[in-house]
Design an enzyme around this catalytic site. Structure first.
Site, PDB file in Angstrom:
ATOM      1  N   TYR A  53       0.832  -1.200   0.000  1.00  0.00           N
ATOM      2  CA  TYR A  53       0.000   0.000   0.000  1.00  0.00           C
ATOM      3  C   TYR A  53       0.871   1.255   0.000  1.00  0.00           C
ATOM      4  O   TYR A  53       1.900   1.316   0.667  1.00  0.00           O
ATOM      5  CB  TYR A  53      -0.927   0.020   1.206  1.00  0.00           C
ATOM      6  CG  TYR A  53      -2.034  -1.001   1.156  1.00  0.00           C
ATOM      7  CD1 TYR A  53      -2.275  -1.759   0.013  1.00  0.00           C
ATOM      8  CD2 TYR A  53      -2.855  -1.228   2.256  1.00  0.00           C
ATOM      9  CE1 TYR A  53      -3.291  -2.699  -0.026  1.00  0.00           C
ATOM     10  CE2 TYR A  53      -3.881  -2.160   2.219  1.00  0.00           C
ATOM     11  CZ  TYR A  53      -4.083  -2.891   1.079  1.00  0.00           C
ATOM     12  OH  TYR A  53      -5.101  -3.830   1.043  1.00  0.00           O
ATOM     13  N   SER A 211     -13.739  -4.085  -0.046  1.00  0.00           N
ATOM     14  CA  SER A 211     -14.658  -3.405  -0.974  1.00  0.00           C
ATOM     15  C   SER A 211     -16.112  -3.642  -0.591  1.00  0.00           C
ATOM     16  O   SER A 211     -16.933  -4.036  -1.422  1.00  0.00           O
ATOM     17  CB  SER A 211     -14.412  -3.849  -2.420  1.00  0.00           C
ATOM     18  OG  SER A 211     -15.054  -2.983  -3.333  1.00  0.00           O
ATOM     19  N   LEU A 218     -22.418   1.009  -3.916  1.00  0.00           N
ATOM     20  CA  LEU A 218     -23.450   0.778  -2.903  1.00  0.00           C
ATOM     21  C   LEU A 218     -23.518   1.922  -1.888  1.00  0.00           C
ATOM     22  O   LEU A 218     -24.197   1.803  -0.869  1.00  0.00           O
ATOM     23  CB  LEU A 218     -23.169  -0.542  -2.171  1.00  0.00           C
ATOM     24  CG  LEU A 218     -23.172  -1.789  -3.052  1.00  0.00           C
ATOM     25  CD1 LEU A 218     -22.669  -2.994  -2.277  1.00  0.00           C
ATOM     26  CD2 LEU A 218     -24.583  -2.060  -3.598  1.00  0.00           C
ATOM     27  N   GLY A 220     -24.770   5.065  -2.325  1.00  0.00           N
ATOM     28  CA  GLY A 220     -25.629   6.163  -2.741  1.00  0.00           C
ATOM     29  C   GLY A 220     -25.101   6.887  -3.950  1.00  0.00           C
ATOM     30  O   GLY A 220     -25.195   8.105  -4.058  1.00  0.00           O
TER      31      GLY A 220
END
Length: 323
Positions: A53, A211, A218, A220
């Site tokens: 990362y 995720s 998911l 909005g």
């Protein structure tokens, strides 16, 4: 904050796991510190990261940020369960990736140095390495456990067969084996219900979904588009592909008077083998907003409606596709 056991272990972790993938590339170091401090204040004790990362190969940018935060003291290290990963490319040379004993040992030492700690609570294999035998992998992990550098071992992106094989081989060595599996899992991506989830339930692994909002789909997304927010070209294609389902889902959430992101997280928390979905906040608002999911309860009719909007694979294998 609610807590649960990580798989079949006696280790208690928060029902939400703080994902740190945005620390560095998307979130500044000072803001990352603030998010981690707030997570502790909220009772979140489960932090997930990976040596890759930060997306600067070999540097472990995100681990370094967490390490500098831990170095501030104040009981930070003692309060958290820290999970990181091994597998990804950390350099150009042949043995700077995957799961050879050579790489596992070196990658662990480098993660410990970057994290400024003497042990990793959960050391996860980021992907399957089909070219390294399990005897070699487990011997390397056993040595790390015996040295006190690693406490528990987990997997990520494994199939049900890989999980079963890994733990069969570990049991033959009288080793604890895998205690968790980090998988892609959300209302729209339910493939793991075929074999991964049943394997985890049977063998005592906690599932850590990554995720959980399907990259914002998911969360909005249609309302955000109406408000003028832009999404990537890839997301736009996915939105158009799933538009009827997204519309039905957001209407369902409106009926519940809940935010779509909270409903998506709450649904995962209702799945029996799930330990903690990974929330990857870029901002403080995203972190604090996730807590509502812990309080949402569903009726049987509501769960049925969610299955109708986002149908899964039809159950576990092989019954989902055979008699």
């Amino acid at each position: 904050m609610d807590y649960t056991y990580l798989g079949r272990t006696g280790l208690r972790v928060s029902r939400l796991c703080l994902g740190t993938m945005n620390f560095g590339p998307e979130t500044t170091e000072p803001d990352s510190y603030a998010i981690m401090d707030k997570a502790l204040d909220l009772g979140i004790n489960f932090f997930d990261t990976a040596n890759v990362y930060g997306w600067k190969r070999g540097e472990g940018v995100t681990e370094q940020i967490i390490g500098r935060w831990l170095a501030q003291g104040g009981g930070r290290r003692e309060k958290i369960v820290i999970a990181t990963k091994v597998y990804g490319e950390m350099g150009d040379w042949p043995n700077e990736s995957k799961l050879s004993a050579y790489h596992i040992k070196r990658a662990c030492d480098e993660s410990l140095r970057r994290l400024q700690t003497d042990h990793i609570d959960l050391y996860q294999m980021h992907h399957v390495d089909r070219n390294t035998p399990w005897d070699e992998i487990w011997q390397a992990m056993e040595q790390l456990v015996q040295a006190g550098k690693v406490l528990y071992v987990g997997s990520s992106n494994f199939a049900g067969w890989h999980i079963t094989q890994a733990n069969y081989e570990a049991k033959a060595r009288h080793f604890l084996g895998l205690v968790s599996e980090q998988s892609l899992y959300n209302l729209a991506d339910r493939m793991i219900e075929l074999e991964v989830a049943p394997a985890c339930e049977s063998l005592g692994l906690g599932i850590i979904p990554w995720s959980p909002l399907k990259g914002g789909i998911l969360g909005g997304v249609l309302k955000k588009i109406e408000e003028g927010r832009r999404s990537s070209e890839r997301s736009q294609k996915e939105i158009e592909r799933l538009r009827p389902q997204i519309e039905a889902y957001e209407a369902f959430c409106d009926e519940m008077e809940e935010q779509p992101a909270d409903v998506a997280l709450a649904w995962l928390l209702h799945q029996p083998a799930v330990t903690a979905p990974i929330i990857g906040p870029r901002t403080m608002e995203q972190l604090t907003g996730s807590l509502r999911a812990l309080d949402i309860k569903f009726s049987e009719d509501q769960l049925k409606r969610l299955d109708e909007i986002w149908p899964g694979p039809g159950g576990t294998a092989p019954e989902a596709y055979a008699w």
